[in-house]
Each structure stands twice: as structure tokens, then as C-alpha cells.
Motif scaffolding. Structure first.
Motif, mmCIF file in Angstrom:
data_model
loop_
_atom_site.group_PDB
_atom_site.id
_atom_site.type_symbol
_atom_site.label_atom_id
_atom_site.label_comp_id
_atom_site.label_asym_id
_atom_site.label_seq_id
_atom_site.Cartn_x
_atom_site.Cartn_y
_atom_site.Cartn_z
ATOM 1 N N UNK A 25 0.715 -1.237 0.088
ATOM 2 C CA UNK A 25 0.040 0.048 -0.018
ATOM 3 C C UNK A 25 0.852 1.256 -0.157
ATOM 4 N N UNK A 26 1.982 1.182 0.184
ATOM 5 C CA UNK A 26 3.245 2.368 0.229
ATOM 6 C C UNK A 26 3.491 2.637 -1.029
ATOM 7 N N UNK A 27 3.210 1.651 -2.287
ATOM 8 C CA UNK A 27 3.967 1.944 -3.575
ATOM 9 C C UNK A 27 3.215 2.951 -4.277
ATOM 10 N N UNK A 28 3.839 3.941 -4.643
ATOM 11 C CA UNK A 28 3.332 4.891 -5.613
ATOM 12 C C UNK A 28 3.437 4.943 -7.001
ATOM 13 N N UNK A 29 4.477 4.062 -7.562
ATOM 14 C CA UNK A 29 4.739 3.848 -8.941
ATOM 15 C C UNK A 29 5.583 2.795 -9.255
ATOM 16 N N UNK A 52 8.282 4.367 -4.002
ATOM 17 C CA UNK A 52 7.384 4.245 -2.590
ATOM 18 C C UNK A 52 7.562 5.009 -1.449
ATOM 19 N N UNK A 53 6.450 5.290 -0.575
ATOM 20 C CA UNK A 53 6.692 6.101 0.516
ATOM 21 C C UNK A 53 7.190 5.133 1.535
ATOM 22 N N UNK A 54 7.286 5.727 2.661
ATOM 23 C CA UNK A 54 7.615 5.012 4.158
ATOM 24 C C UNK A 54 6.691 5.385 5.238
ATOM 25 N N UNK A 55 6.546 4.392 6.206
ATOM 26 C CA UNK A 55 5.905 4.742 7.311
ATOM 27 C C UNK A 55 6.937 4.177 8.380
ATOM 28 N N UNK A 62 13.844 -0.953 8.199
ATOM 29 C CA UNK A 62 15.076 -0.478 7.471
ATOM 30 C C UNK A 62 16.316 -0.331 8.239
ATOM 31 N N UNK A 63 15.955 0.418 9.472
ATOM 32 C CA UNK A 63 17.146 0.604 10.347
ATOM 33 C C UNK A 63 17.599 -0.566 10.839
ATOM 34 N N UNK A 91 14.664 0.007 -5.920
ATOM 35 C CA UNK A 91 13.749 0.932 -5.121
ATOM 36 C C UNK A 91 14.254 2.364 -5.268
ATOM 37 N N UNK A 92 13.257 3.407 -5.366
ATOM 38 C CA UNK A 92 13.439 4.830 -5.401
ATOM 39 C C UNK A 92 14.671 5.105 -6.234
#
Length: 286
Positions: A25-29, A52-55, A62-63, A91-92
Motif C-alpha cells: 500500500x506504500x507503493x506510488x509507481x 514508494x513512501x515510507x511509514x 530498514x534501520x 527501489x526509489x
């Protein structure tokens, strides 16, 4: 890989995207490029860009992954690819790839029905005249195995060579078992049929034959002897399938050389890259 197989992998990915859920659901393109997008009948893989965006959850993963030398994009990759191979996801990286002159073809954008992506995918028709796209950021050590070295890794490793910070050579490890009890005990973390165990056995046998002290070997995230938190001065680092790739420069900065088995398999050849420090002062920080 035949084009029909590549198309099926993309359709399977779109099925997962259509079901949604975290982190999809975080993917934009999603964009496609490379030999498949140009119509090649036998692409080596399918190159995709995912923006994608992050939450908070993705940032935390990721960290945590970076802290332990693991793939920080593992959750997103798993959600898109499942257990399949053949999709090379960047990615990105849209702006970077466009700046490098790559032609990116939009496949799906947030807000569209997935059926729109299937229509665009069907429009990417085969072209017998389209060969595989030439690989960028190539060095001699990648010859014949570049399909298993992701583009971000090729960029970083080629930069090490260009800086004369490190030397990289390719070797093929023969299938072998180590004899030292310490090495045999280290292999117990994998089951007998695991491709990682096969790769570890081959590397440890190679290090034994080279008279490397196993007490100073860091094997795919864990030391062969002792604790990862010990004060041991590591001499050799080992990784499989680029999982601990982000930790390579840290090892090099400490004077440790690195063996990377680029594609552990159960039966096929075990290709490895041996990375050694040439000039520690020229090392970048990844």
C-alpha cells in the motif's frame, strides 16, 4: 529466461499488488525498463523501478536491517516477488536512472486500477531484433556473472576499483567439505540441503586450503568462533547473495578481505568475488 516466463512473473507481481496490504500500500509507481521493455525474447531478468513512501514500520525495519547487515528492502521485495526469481527491482531510483539515460516505461501509478497495468504490460510486445541491454558499471570480475550482481552493487564495486581502493577477482569454488571441527560445527546452522550450507562449506574448505585462521572468519553474519560482539580482529568476511553487502566496506576499512558467493545454489557452479583492500584511505562509506 524466456519472455513468456518473464511476463508471467510480472503478472504474478500484479496479482500481489492487486491484493494490497502492507507494504504494497506504500507503493506510488512501478516502471519497467531494460531488455524486457524493449521486447527481447530472452531477457536475463526483468528490470523494474519501484517508487514508494515510507511509514514508521518500514523505517524501523530498514534501520534494523542496516544494523545487522541485512537487505533493508527485504519486506518490499518479498511482497512484490514472493519466492520467485527473475525480477530485478530498483527501489526509489527513478531520478538516478533517468539521469543515466535509461528509458523507463510506466507500468502502474497509485490510484489506477491494476487492470491498467495489465493493459500496458500486454502492449510491451516481443521484438526479435531486440537483444539484451548492455550492462552498465561493468568490471572484468563481473564477466559471466553480472546478472547476479544487482545494479547498485555493480555501481559501488566498480567505484572501489576505479578509486583503486580495492581489487576484485572472480573465482569458482569447487564443491568441498572443510575438515576442521570448528568449520564443521559452523555449518550446523544450515540443514544439509540448504544452498547456503553448500556455499559455506565450499568457502570454508577454500580458506582451510589457504591456511586462513578460521577463528578470524566472519561467516554470513556470524563469526565461525565466538561472538559477533567480541574484540576479534577479523581477517576474512564471507557473504552469500549480497545479504550483507552493506557491511563490506566496514570490513574493508578494518583490513578484512571479503568473499561473496554471488548466487548460492544446490547444484550449479558457485561463483565468488574476492574483494581485497588496495588503499584503505580511498575507501568510501556506503
Amino acid at each position: 529466461m524466456k519472455r513468456e516466463r518473464a511476463t508471467k512473473l510480472l503478472n504474478d507481481m500484479l496479482d500481489r499488488l492487486e491484493k494490497g496490504g502492507w507494504p504494497l500500500d506504500l507503493i506510488d509507481e512501478i516502471l519497467v525498463f531494460g531488455s524486457y521493455a524493449r521486447g527481447a525474447l530472452t531477457p536475463s531478468d526483468v528490470d523494474l523501478v519501484v517508487e514508494h513512501r515510507t511509514d514508521a514500520r518500514l523505517t524501523s525495519e530498514f534501520v534494523h536491517a542496516l544494523s545487522y547487515g541485512r537487505d533493508p528492502s527485504a519486506s518490499m521485495k518479498r511482497a512484490l516477488k514472493g519466492n520467485s526469481r527473475g525480477l530485478q527491482i530498483h527501489f526509489r531510483e527513478r531520478s538516478t536512472l533517468e539521469a543515466d539515460g535509461f528509458e523507463l516505461t510506466p507500468l502502474w501509478t497509485r490510484g489506477e486500477p491494476v487492470s491498467a497495468a495489465r493493459t500496458r504490460l500486454a502492449a510491451l510486445t516481443p521484438d526479435p531484433a531486440a537483444g539484451r541491454a548492455p550492462r552498465d558499471h561493468m568490471i572484468e570480475a563481473f564477466d559471466g556473472i553480472d546478472r547476479w550482481v544487482p545494479r547498485p552493487v555493480r555501481i559501488d564495486l566498480a567505484d572501489l576499483v576505479d578509486r583503486k581502493a580495492a581489487t576484485i577477482r572472480q573465482l569458482q569454488l569447487p564443491e568441498a567439505e572443510p575438515a576442521h571441527p570448528v568449520a564443521i560445527e559452523a555449518l550446523a546452522r544450515w540443514n544439509d540441503t540448504s544452498p547456503l550450507r553448500r556455499a559455506a562449506a565450499a568457502v570454508l574448505a577454500h580458506l582451510e586450503a589457504s591456511a586462513r585462521p578460521l577463528e578470524s572468519v566472519y561467516l554470513h553474519g556470524d563469526p565461525v568462533v565466538g561472538s559477533r560482539y567480541s574484540d576479534t580482529a577479523w581477517q576474512t568476511g564471507v557473504g552469500f547473495g549480497w545479504r550483507y553487502y552493506r557491511g563490506i566496506t566496514r570490513h574493508l576499512q578494518q583490513g578484512t578481505d571479503w568473499f561473496e558467493v554471488v548466487r548460492p545454489t544446490r547444484t550449479q557452479a558457485l561463483h565468488a568475488l574476492h574483494i581485497t583492500v588496495q588503499d584503505r584511505t580511498a575507501l568510501p562509506r556506503w
